[in-house]
Enzyme design. Structure first.
Site, PDB file in Angstrom:
ATOM      1  N   ASP A  69      46.719  36.904  44.652  1.00  0.00           N
ATOM      2  CA  ASP A  69      47.046  36.585  43.296  1.00  0.00           C
ATOM      3  C   ASP A  69      46.307  35.027  43.325  1.00  0.00           C
ATOM      4  O   ASP A  69      45.968  34.415  44.340  1.00  0.00           O
ATOM      5  CB  ASP A  69      48.495  36.502  42.591  1.00  0.00           C
ATOM      6  CG  ASP A  69      48.375  36.348  41.142  1.00  0.00           C
ATOM      7  OD1 ASP A  69      47.406  36.482  40.582  1.00  0.00           O
ATOM      8  OD2 ASP A  69      49.514  36.884  40.471  1.00  0.00           O
TER       9      ASP A  69
HETATM   10  C1  BGC Z   1      48.039  36.407  37.443  1.00  0.00           C
HETATM   11  C2  BGC Z   1      47.403  37.731  37.701  1.00  0.00           C
HETATM   12  C3  BGC Z   1      45.986  37.633  37.221  1.00  0.00           C
HETATM   13  C4  BGC Z   1      45.227  36.593  37.780  1.00  0.00           C
HETATM   14  C5  BGC Z   1      43.705  36.567  37.523  1.00  0.00           C
HETATM   15  C6  BGC Z   1      47.269  35.113  37.819  1.00  0.00           C
HETATM   16  O1  BGC Z   1      47.869  33.898  37.486  1.00  0.00           O
HETATM   17  O2  BGC Z   1      49.485  36.203  37.933  1.00  0.00           O
HETATM   18  O3  BGC Z   1      48.183  38.660  36.853  1.00  0.00           O
HETATM   19  O4  BGC Z   1      45.477  38.863  37.619  1.00  0.00           O
HETATM   20  O5  BGC Z   1      45.983  35.169  37.514  1.00  0.00           O
HETATM   21  O6  BGC Z   1      43.356  36.066  36.344  1.00  0.00           O
END
Ligand code: BGC
Length: 749
Positions: free
Chosen positions: A295
């Site tokens: 993530d």
């Molecule tokens: C979120 C994810 C997301 C990623 C990319 C993160 O802050 O937890 O769910 O896919 O950002 O945007």
């Protein structure tokens, strides 16, 4: 050094773009292809260490939309040219993705195509309901359609990969990200996970309308203590395996090409450094051959977690755990070279990560056509096409849950003379799109007011906002009451703003925010019939509203077609058919409250003092999981179990008679729950195992049979093995988790 991507290799790759496929129960899982693996061998053999690391590094393009919008910076262009990145997120549009892909495949030495990722969560340019709302359809086909349309739109704009579906089980509605998933139940969550993967990935990943799915956030992110985002998760391995992991397995079985490691720790180990999760379970037990992305900065966050002392150690832990791609932390970029040189990361470990990423690039057909047939013409034809908008309306109306309808106030007659549409969400273009709506245009939202006006053009439709969603200002309430007094019926749109749910948007109170409860009270006091139309991203605590108002419609955040979909239900052109994917508490203090809890040694009995309950509130939820009304009523009778003793290898078949006892046609969602009465570990009081949607005309009766293989009764024992234990089971068949006909059967070895 000579370029490694030769013409003969290119030919082989083109031939390989039509992958052989294995049909699985949940979807289409690409088979392992020896030809692709050979091609990857040749590519890896020709890559420098830097180029290999580049494939594992993902940067954000900063929402670049190309020449006329925001532009990606020159530093990123140089990184692409130098082979220092294998993937970008947040770059949108056929022209800008084409331009950057051209740099990768023509100007970089290795000529490996880039992978463009984006959070396509519930629509792209056509916005569908938020995932929690889609789960409320209990309709896998509808959910698959939503993902299919979203994929086709995003793919036409140069996107290859979505960071979806989010398959986290959420038992605590304070957690804002409950909006992004399918609610509290493992079985429903698994059905929805598979449907979304099928929709995104289509029949074949190399189809240019398909985008690769990413099951996230692996794992147990929804188990955050107190419902506070990113918070600690401390659960037993049995709970992990039986409650939180099955939707991930369902996504994998449906063919999901990637997984995203979650931010949280589980029992002391952050997911992004968990060998147990990323390798032992995912690869060794489940046989996953796609790749895992972190993530956002979750590798770097191993440091504040207190699991790594330095970025180098964080990179070492993550890659050795099995985390292949680093989203935005820079830990891989800055440290992998020296870690490999020092022998802290084996060259073979690095190569495996590169292989997994290249494998998915092959399966997407990127080596055959790095542009995946994207053109501005195709993009213009695809985005917000009439068919896509119609699909969004269809899915939206299926997501609406009728919670209360005293004296059949709904559906409203189309001949109502004067309708007052009141509330801060009544004519609101911004909030109905919900969280993570991506590159949407909120001008395309049909508001409730628009929808009502379009549905009943002959009626007089008045409007007053009454108050804001949040804040303390009550100045508009008296004007709203004035408008209400002139009407025959009042539609009161209340709830949350779109940014009250989603990432980092946990709430400590589930009651209506701001002064909306006062607005509801004041409008109700006029004595006019009020329909509360809720818009929100999570279960709310609605005791007061439910006690007073005659009709309540839960509409969540329905996306662009909000007003039309709600009007379809309000005026009866569509009978509500949604069911709750999560329990609605009476008050916030009851959470976490979920239907598949354990019984305890002193099960709640509100009339007995020394039982597991609260003094000041009943122990049941206000509306249970699976609950939802429609414009007719159904009677359940005659539960019969085909064979009251079944072998652990057989199926259990349960039949009931269902009758439409009302005066309109309608759909019932017949739900089957079981309870394993005595186990070597205690079992939940109920678990959903099957459901069936049945449509009946007034007076019509039918028999409904639901069968489940006895293997679905398995759970993880003390030895971490899943097995069905012989013994007695109770089965419930009914309209929700709080009711149902009851029977018993025995499983023997
Ligand atoms: C979120 C994810 C997301 C990623 C990319 C993160 O802050 O937890 O769910 O896919 O950002 O945007």
């Amino acid at each position: 050094m000579k370029p490694i991507f030769s013409a003969s290799l290119a030919l082989l790759l083109i031939l390989n773009s039509n992958l052989s496929l294995t049909q699985t129960a949940g979807g289409v899982k690409p088979a392992h292809s020896p030809d692709i693996e050979h091609s990857i061998d040749s590519i890896i053999a020709g890559l420098t260490l830097q180029e290999k690391i580049g494939q594992l590094v993902q940067y954000s393009g900063g929402w670049s939309t190309g020449p006329t919008g925001r532009r990606i910076n020159d530093e990123k262009r140089t990184l692409i040219k130098e082979g220092k990145t294998g993937s970008l997120l947040n770059v949108i549009g056929s022209s800008v993705t084409h331009e950057l892909q051209k740099i990768a495949v023509e100007e970089s030495r290795a000529k490996i195509p880039l992978l463009f990722g984006l959070d396509v969560i519930h629509g792209f340019k056509t916005t569908f309901p938020i995932p929690l709302a889609e789960a409320a359809t209990w309709d896998a086909e509808a959910v698959e359609l939503s993902a299919r349309v979203s994929a086709a739109e995003a793919a036409s704009s140069g996107i290859h990969w979505t960071f979806a579906p989010m398959v986290d089980i959420a038992r605590d509605p304070r957690w804002g990200r409950i909006a992004e998933g399918s609610g509290e139940d493992t079985y429903l969550g698994s059905v929805m996970a598979a449907a979304r993967v099928r929709g995104f990935q289509g029949r074949n990943l190399s189809d240019p309308t398909a985008i690769m799915a990413c099951a996230k956030h692996y794992a147990a992110y929804g188990g955050a203590e107190g419902g506070r985002d990113y918070n600690t998760v401390d659960i037993s391995e049995q709970t992990l395996r039986d409650v939180y992991l099955p939707p991930f397995k369902a996504a994998l079985d449906a063919g999901a090409g990637t997984f995203m490691a979650s931010f949280n720790e589980i029992n002391g180990v952050p997911s992004s450094g968990s060998h147990f999760l990323l390798t032992t379970i995912l690869r060794d037990e489940w046989g996953f051959d796609g790749f895992v992305v972190s993530d956002w900065n979750s590798i770097g966050e191993l440091i504040p977690h207190g699991y790594a002392g330095t970025p180098a150690r964080a990179a070492e832990l993550a890659i050795n755990a099995g985390l292949d791609m680093d989203m935005e932390s820079r830990c891989y970029r800055d440290n992998l070279e020296s870690l490999v040189t020092q022998g802290k990361v084996r060259a073979a470990t690095l190569d495996s990560a590169v292989r997994r990423i290249l494998r998915m690039k092959f399966r997407l057909g990127l080596f055959a056509d790095p542009y995946r047939a994207c053109t501005p013409e195709r993009e213009a034809k695809t985005l917000r096409s009439a068919a896509n908008i119609e699909a969004a309306r269809n899915v939206a109306r299926k997501a609406i849950v009728l919670l209360k309808n005293e004296h059949s106030l709904l559906p409203l007659s189309k001949n109502v003379k004067t309708i007052a549409v009141i509330g801060p969400l009544a004519n609101n273009h911004r909030d109905p799109v919900g969280t993570w709506a991506g590159p949407t245009d909120t001008n395309n939202v049909v508001t409730l007011l628009d929808g009502v006006r379009a549905a009943v053009p002959a009626s007089r439709v008045l409007f007053a906002p009454g108050c804001a969603i949040d804040g303390t200002d009550t100045a508009g309430i008296s004007a709203a009451v004035g408008v209400a007094r002139q009407a025959d019926v009042i539609l009161l749109a209340a709830g949350e703003s779109e940014d009250m749910s989603g990432e980092a948007r946990s709430r400590s109170s589930l009651e209506l925010p701001g002064r909306q409860a006062d607005l509801v009270q004041a409008v109700h006091a006029t004595g006019k019939p009020v329909v509360l139309v809720l818009m929100n991203g999570r279960p709310l605590a609605l005791s007061r509203e439910a006690a007073n108002l005659p009709a309540i419609l839960e509409t969540w955040f329905l996306g662009h077609e909000t007003g039309h979909a709600i009007a379809d239900v309000l005026f009866g052109s569509y009978a509500p058919s949604g069911r709750l994917p999560a329990s609605f508490p009476r008050v916030t203090g009851q959470v976490p409250i979920y239907y598949n809890h354990k019984n305890t040694g002193r099960p709640a009995d509100d009339s007995v003092h020394f039982t597991s309950r609260y003094l000041d509130v009943p122990s049941t939820p206000l509306y249970p999981f699976g609950f939802g009304l429609t414009y007719t009523s159904f009677a359940y009778a005659d539960l019969a179990i085909a064979s009251p003793r079944v072998k652990a290898t057989d199926s259990v078949s349960v039949r009931i008679t269902l009758k439409n006892t009302g005066s309109r046609g309608g759909e019932e969602v017949v739900q089957l729950y079981v309870r394993d009465e005595v186990g070597s570990l205690t079992r939940p009081v109920r678990e959903l195992k099957a459901y069936r949607r049945v449509r009946l005309e007034p007076g019509q009766t039918t028999s409904v049979t639901l069968s489940i293989p006895a293997t679905d009764l398995a759970f993880t024992g003390v030895d971490m093995r899943r097995r069905v234990e012989p013994g007695m089971f109770t089965v419930y068949v009914g309209p929700n988790a709080g009711e149902g006909l009851v029977g018993r059967f025995e499983v023997f070895e």
